[in-house]
Design an enzyme around this catalytic site. Structure first.
Site, PDB file in Angstrom:
ATOM      1  N   PHE A 271       0.893  -1.340  -0.054  1.00  0.00           N
ATOM      2  CA  PHE A 271       0.059   0.045   0.079  1.00  0.00           C
ATOM      3  C   PHE A 271       0.774   1.377   0.071  1.00  0.00           C
ATOM      4  O   PHE A 271       0.384   2.213   0.356  1.00  0.00           O
ATOM      5  CB  PHE A 271      -0.957  -0.134   1.338  1.00  0.00           C
ATOM      6  CG  PHE A 271      -1.818  -1.358   1.471  1.00  0.00           C
ATOM      7  CD1 PHE A 271      -2.825  -1.563   0.759  1.00  0.00           C
ATOM      8  CD2 PHE A 271      -1.307  -2.412   2.223  1.00  0.00           C
ATOM      9  CE1 PHE A 271      -3.651  -2.667   0.798  1.00  0.00           C
ATOM     10  CE2 PHE A 271      -1.880  -3.581   2.316  1.00  0.00           C
ATOM     11  CZ  PHE A 271      -2.953  -3.593   1.377  1.00  0.00           C
TER      12      PHE A 271
ATOM     13  N   SER B 282       7.961  -2.180   0.941  1.00  0.00           N
ATOM     14  CA  SER B 282       8.749  -1.186   1.547  1.00  0.00           C
ATOM     15  C   SER B 282      10.115  -1.708   1.940  1.00  0.00           C
ATOM     16  O   SER B 282      11.208  -1.004   1.777  1.00  0.00           O
ATOM     17  CB  SER B 282       8.221  -0.571   3.002  1.00  0.00           C
ATOM     18  OG  SER B 282       7.984  -1.891   3.831  1.00  0.00           O
TER      19      SER B 282
ATOM     20  N   GLY C  12      -0.952 -10.879   9.335  1.00  0.00           N
ATOM     21  CA  GLY C  12      -1.876  -9.783   9.024  1.00  0.00           C
ATOM     22  C   GLY C  12      -2.114  -8.898  10.024  1.00  0.00           C
ATOM     23  O   GLY C  12      -2.380  -9.292  10.998  1.00  0.00           O
TER      24      GLY C  12
ATOM     25  N   SER D 211       5.857  -6.755  17.161  1.00  0.00           N
ATOM     26  CA  SER D 211       6.668  -5.905  17.363  1.00  0.00           C
ATOM     27  C   SER D 211       7.131  -5.946  18.963  1.00  0.00           C
ATOM     28  O   SER D 211       8.609  -5.542  19.158  1.00  0.00           O
ATOM     29  CB  SER D 211       6.127  -4.524  17.067  1.00  0.00           C
ATOM     30  OG  SER D 211       6.696  -3.520  17.130  1.00  0.00           O
TER      31      SER D 211
ATOM     32  N   ASP E 114       4.948   0.909  10.074  1.00  0.00           N
ATOM     33  CA  ASP E 114       3.631   0.741   9.230  1.00  0.00           C
ATOM     34  C   ASP E 114       3.095  -0.593   9.554  1.00  0.00           C
ATOM     35  O   ASP E 114       2.958  -1.441   8.831  1.00  0.00           O
ATOM     36  CB  ASP E 114       4.254   0.748   7.695  1.00  0.00           C
ATOM     37  CG  ASP E 114       3.316   0.701   6.738  1.00  0.00           C
ATOM     38  OD1 ASP E 114       2.002   1.243   7.133  1.00  0.00           O
ATOM     39  OD2 ASP E 114       3.178   0.099   5.507  1.00  0.00           O
TER      40      ASP E 114
ATOM     41  N   HIS F 144      -2.741  -0.698  12.444  1.00  0.00           N
ATOM     42  CA  HIS F 144      -3.212   0.515  12.531  1.00  0.00           C
ATOM     43  C   HIS F 144      -4.147   0.750  13.779  1.00  0.00           C
ATOM     44  O   HIS F 144      -5.121   1.742  13.884  1.00  0.00           O
ATOM     45  CB  HIS F 144      -4.115   1.093  11.079  1.00  0.00           C
ATOM     46  CG  HIS F 144      -2.807   1.260  10.310  1.00  0.00           C
ATOM     47  ND1 HIS F 144      -1.546   0.860  10.536  1.00  0.00           N
ATOM     48  CD2 HIS F 144      -2.773   2.004   9.206  1.00  0.00           C
ATOM     49  CE1 HIS F 144      -0.813   1.357   9.111  1.00  0.00           C
ATOM     50  NE2 HIS F 144      -1.670   2.097   8.530  1.00  0.00           N
TER      51      HIS F 144
ATOM     52  N   HIS G 255       3.962   5.636   8.364  1.00  0.00           N
ATOM     53  CA  HIS G 255       3.134   5.725   7.200  1.00  0.00           C
ATOM     54  C   HIS G 255       1.803   5.782   7.567  1.00  0.00           C
ATOM     55  O   HIS G 255       1.153   5.537   8.684  1.00  0.00           O
ATOM     56  CB  HIS G 255       3.223   4.378   6.594  1.00  0.00           C
ATOM     57  CG  HIS G 255       2.626   4.128   5.098  1.00  0.00           C
ATOM     58  ND1 HIS G 255       1.857   3.102   4.629  1.00  0.00           N
ATOM     59  CD2 HIS G 255       2.829   5.348   4.147  1.00  0.00           C
ATOM     60  CE1 HIS G 255       1.709   3.347   3.488  1.00  0.00           C
ATOM     61  NE2 HIS G 255       2.037   4.744   3.071  1.00  0.00           N
ATOM     62  N   ASP G 256       1.018   6.284   6.445  1.00  0.00           N
ATOM     63  CA  ASP G 256      -0.688   6.648   6.639  1.00  0.00           C
ATOM     64  C   ASP G 256      -0.715   7.532   7.494  1.00  0.00           C
ATOM     65  O   ASP G 256      -1.599   7.207   8.767  1.00  0.00           O
ATOM     66  CB  ASP G 256      -1.213   5.291   6.989  1.00  0.00           C
ATOM     67  CG  ASP G 256      -1.067   4.063   5.997  1.00  0.00           C
ATOM     68  OD1 ASP G 256      -1.126   4.541   4.774  1.00  0.00           O
ATOM     69  OD2 ASP G 256      -0.977   2.879   6.285  1.00  0.00           O
TER      70      ASP G 256
END
Length: 204
Positions: free
Chosen positions: A14, A46, A69, A118, A135, A138, A163-164
């Site tokens: 994305f 990325s 995911g 993470s 990234d 979210h 990002h985003d």
């Protein structure tokens, strides 16, 4: 001049072209100072931009992703991709595609995959990082975890990329924007020009 060993538009992801080019440029500058790290590799889009820059600079990229995911990739969600769904275990699995991307892009000597969350990857981390690209998931919890886990490892003069970034809630999720605001409020970073939805900050 940026030259990629793979047609980047064949890689699922994305990231826009201008955002990818910005990541490449930042990594090219940062990689000689120390390793770079990204959170949220997905299928490796990325990772190609960052990895090729690190390879050119003689550096290293750590690619952190559990490869199951994010919330929005799950079955029945908006960004679910059936090609990445493993029916046998009823879970998402982007790692096999990620590995294939790294093979085609000839980055196996530069990109170190860390297949973990993470928080788990960061638990005993002690290596200073020249660049961190966030990234990952979210949701508010995921973004906050990514920020808390890695921001303290960015060396002076290093780059934090997020990002985003959507200041307007009508345009996108707010969690990445919130950690971007936290980074600015911390007084630890200087804001660099934003590229599309990619925020770039330099550690003071």
């Amino acid at each position: 001049m940026m030259e990629l060993p793979i047609d980047i538009h064949t890689v699922k992801g994305f990231l826009s072209d201008d955002e990818g080019a910005a990541l490449y440029a930042m990594a090219l500058d940062c990689a000689p100072l120390g390793p770079c790290l990204e959170v949220g590799s997905y299928c490796g889009k990325s990772s190609v931009y960052l990895g090729v820059a690190c390879q050119k600079a003689g550096g290293l990229l750590y690619a952190v992703d559990h490869h199951r995911g994010s919330e929005e990739h799950q079955l029945g969600e908006e960004y679910h991709d059936p090609e990445l769904y493993d029916e046998a275990i009823a879970k998402m699995d982007s790692f096999r595609v990620f590995r294939s991307t790294m093979d085609v892009a000839q980055l196996n000597d530069t990109v170190v995959p860390i297949v973990a969350s993470s928080a788990m990857a960061a638990k005993y981390w002690s290596t200073p990082l020249s660049m961190v690209f966030i990234d990952g998931g979210h949701s508010e919890e995921a973004a906050q975890t990514d920020y808390r886990s890695w921001v303290g490892h960015i060396m002076q003069g290093g780059i934090l990329a997020i990002h985003d970034i959507f200041p307007d809630p009508a345009e996108g999720g707010q969690a990445p924007y919130h950690i971007y605001q936290q980074a600015l409020a911390s007084g630890l970073f200087e804001e660099l020009p934003m590229v599309n939805t990619l925020a770039l900050l330099k550690r003071l």
